[in-house]
Design an enzyme around this catalytic site. Structure first.
Site, PDB file in Angstrom:
ATOM      1  N   LYS A 171       0.833  -1.221   0.000  1.00 36.99           N
ATOM      2  CA  LYS A 171       0.000   0.000   0.000  1.00 36.99           C
ATOM      3  C   LYS A 171       0.858   1.258   0.000  1.00 36.99           C
ATOM      4  O   LYS A 171       0.547   2.237  -0.687  1.00 36.99           O
ATOM      5  CB  LYS A 171      -0.903   0.034   1.232  1.00 36.99           C
ATOM      6  CG  LYS A 171      -2.054  -0.919   1.239  1.00 36.99           C
ATOM      7  CD  LYS A 171      -2.962  -0.670   2.443  1.00 36.99           C
ATOM      8  CE  LYS A 171      -2.191  -0.780   3.751  1.00 36.99           C
ATOM      9  NZ  LYS A 171      -3.015  -0.499   4.940  1.00 36.99           N
TER      10      LYS A 171
ATOM     11  N   ARG B 152     -12.029  -0.410  10.007  1.00 39.30           N
ATOM     12  CA  ARG B 152     -11.576  -1.755  10.367  1.00 39.30           C
ATOM     13  C   ARG B 152     -12.701  -2.642  10.857  1.00 39.30           C
ATOM     14  O   ARG B 152     -12.487  -3.823  11.115  1.00 39.30           O
ATOM     15  CB  ARG B 152     -10.480  -1.656  11.430  1.00 39.30           C
ATOM     16  CG  ARG B 152      -9.232  -0.936  10.919  1.00 39.30           C
ATOM     17  CD  ARG B 152      -8.095  -1.000  11.906  1.00 39.30           C
ATOM     18  NE  ARG B 152      -6.914  -0.323  11.399  1.00 39.30           N
ATOM     19  CZ  ARG B 152      -5.742  -0.299  12.012  1.00 39.30           C
ATOM     20  NH1 ARG B 152      -5.602  -0.925  13.164  1.00 39.30           N
ATOM     21  NH2 ARG B 152      -4.714   0.334  11.473  1.00 39.30           N
TER      22      ARG B 152
ATOM     23  N   ARG C 143      12.967  -5.476   7.071  1.00 38.16           N
ATOM     24  CA  ARG C 143      12.958  -4.010   6.952  1.00 38.16           C
ATOM     25  C   ARG C 143      14.000  -3.363   7.865  1.00 38.16           C
ATOM     26  O   ARG C 143      14.201  -3.788   9.007  1.00 38.16           O
ATOM     27  CB  ARG C 143      11.576  -3.444   7.312  1.00 38.16           C
ATOM     28  CG  ARG C 143      10.550  -3.625   6.254  1.00 38.16           C
ATOM     29  CD  ARG C 143       9.357  -2.706   6.415  1.00 38.16           C
ATOM     30  NE  ARG C 143       8.669  -2.819   7.683  1.00 38.16           N
ATOM     31  CZ  ARG C 143       7.436  -2.374   7.899  1.00 38.16           C
ATOM     32  NH1 ARG C 143       6.766  -1.791   6.923  1.00 38.16           N
ATOM     33  NH2 ARG C 143       6.868  -2.501   9.087  1.00 38.16           N
TER      34      ARG C 143
ATOM     35  N   ARG D  99      12.384  -2.046  13.539  1.00 39.22           N
ATOM     36  CA  ARG D  99      11.310  -1.706  14.457  1.00 39.22           C
ATOM     37  C   ARG D  99      11.071  -2.859  15.424  1.00 39.22           C
ATOM     38  O   ARG D  99      11.213  -4.026  15.068  1.00 39.22           O
ATOM     39  CB  ARG D  99      10.021  -1.411  13.677  1.00 39.22           C
ATOM     40  CG  ARG D  99      10.111  -0.132  12.857  1.00 39.22           C
ATOM     41  CD  ARG D  99       8.896   0.020  11.968  1.00 39.22           C
ATOM     42  NE  ARG D  99       8.942   1.280  11.233  1.00 39.22           N
ATOM     43  CZ  ARG D  99       8.268   1.519  10.120  1.00 39.22           C
ATOM     44  NH1 ARG D  99       7.519   0.574   9.597  1.00 39.22           N
ATOM     45  NH2 ARG D  99       8.354   2.689   9.509  1.00 39.22           N
TER      46      ARG D  99
ATOM     47  N   ARG E  79      -0.204 -10.126  14.431  1.00 39.41           N
ATOM     48  CA  ARG E  79      -0.890  -9.007  13.774  1.00 39.41           C
ATOM     49  C   ARG E  79      -1.670  -9.480  12.555  1.00 39.41           C
ATOM     50  O   ARG E  79      -2.774  -8.994  12.275  1.00 39.41           O
ATOM     51  CB  ARG E  79       0.134  -7.936  13.367  1.00 39.41           C
ATOM     52  CG  ARG E  79       0.723  -7.168  14.540  1.00 39.41           C
ATOM     53  CD  ARG E  79       2.000  -6.440  14.160  1.00 39.41           C
ATOM     54  NE  ARG E  79       1.789  -5.361  13.224  1.00 39.41           N
ATOM     55  CZ  ARG E  79       2.781  -4.729  12.583  1.00 39.41           C
ATOM     56  NH1 ARG E  79       4.039  -5.088  12.796  1.00 39.41           N
ATOM     57  NH2 ARG E  79       2.515  -3.747  11.756  1.00 39.41           N
TER      58      ARG E  79
END
Length: 264
Positions: free
Chosen positions: A61, A136, A176, A209, A220
């Site tokens: 996205k 959501r 990442r 992170r 998640r």
């Protein structure tokens, strides 16, 4: 139809006689080149589009949203960023959100909808918006629809979900690397920095992170899939939902999105 309504209703000829001279006089006062320029602008201005992007972390996205934003002159409303900006700016909704967060509570749907409402009235949103991270839940989707109608901001035109296998997302996310000061991101495999572990521009250390771990991401993703299905079903019933394969080259995903949005 009774005689009274026929007597009081103005005829088409009377309306034309009333409005036409004024319109013609106004047109005569405008230079032909300006009229042509305005006609050209209206023909070239794309119709308003209100778009929702759905997808888990690492689905792409973040890559495609700026492309859509530039092509259709839309504003990008990422609810997390909007919330932080509203709190920082001290807006009415921001103050309410801050009070809830400081008390350890969850920000209500009404506050989030209020923050979105505050933003869609901005000039940069005049052609429409890309909504990212909201709704959501089905109640949130229903409240969003109600707010758009009440504000005269149109309706949701397209809901695009980026579908990527969970194992691919784990690989994307867990590799990442981020430069904290600028937000620049890299990837150990797909977009490595020139020097291992260092930002290309500043040479400063890159970090991972805290929640970019396989265990955290899998939790998640389970939560995301569970909460997302009712929402996409809600929009699918309205004929607005388009799932796309996000596990493709960026150019292919871009072309697929363009084809979807050309129909709305």
């Amino acid at each position: 139809e009774d005689n009274r309504s026929r007597a009081t209703a103005p005829s088409a000829q009377r309306l034309a006689a009333y409005y036409l001279p004024t319109s013609m006089e106004a047109l005569k006062s405008i230079a032909t080149v300006d009229l042509l320029a305005e006609i050209k602008r209206r023909l070239e201005t794309p119709p308003r589009k209100n778009i929702i992007l759905v997808g888990p972390p690492g689905c792409g996205k973040g890559t495609q949203a700026p492309v859509i934003k530039e092509k259709y002159a839309l504003c990008h409303l990422a609810t997390g960023d909007l919330l932080r900006a509203a709190v920082a700016a001290g807006t009415e909704m921001g103050q309410k959100a801050k009070a809830v967060m400081e008390a350890g509570g969850l920000v209500s749907d009404e506050i989030v909808i209020g923050i979105i409402k505050d933003n869609i009235g901005a000039p940069e949103c005049s052609s429409g918006f890309i909504l990212d991270g909201f709704p959501r839940t089905v109640p949130q989707a229903e409240k969003l629809d109600e707010m758009l109608v009440s504000e005269g901001a149109g309706k949701i035109d397209s809901v695009i979900e980026f579908k990527v296998p969970d194992e691919i997302l784990v690989e994307r996310i867990c590799g990442r690397l981020v430069h904290p000061a600028s937000g620049r991101s890299y990837h150990e495999k797909f977009a490595p920095p020139k020097a291992p572990g260092l930002d290309d521009l500043t040479g400063e250390p890159l970090v991972k992170r805290k929640d970019d771990t396989e265990e955290a991401l899998k939790k998640r993703l389970i939560s995301f899939h569970k909460s997302t299905k009712p929402v996409v079903d809600y929009y699918a019933k309205q004929g607005l939902y388009s799932p796309i394969n996000g596990d493709q080259p960026s150019s292919t995903v871009k072309a697929t999105i363009a084809a979807i949005l050309s129909k709305c």
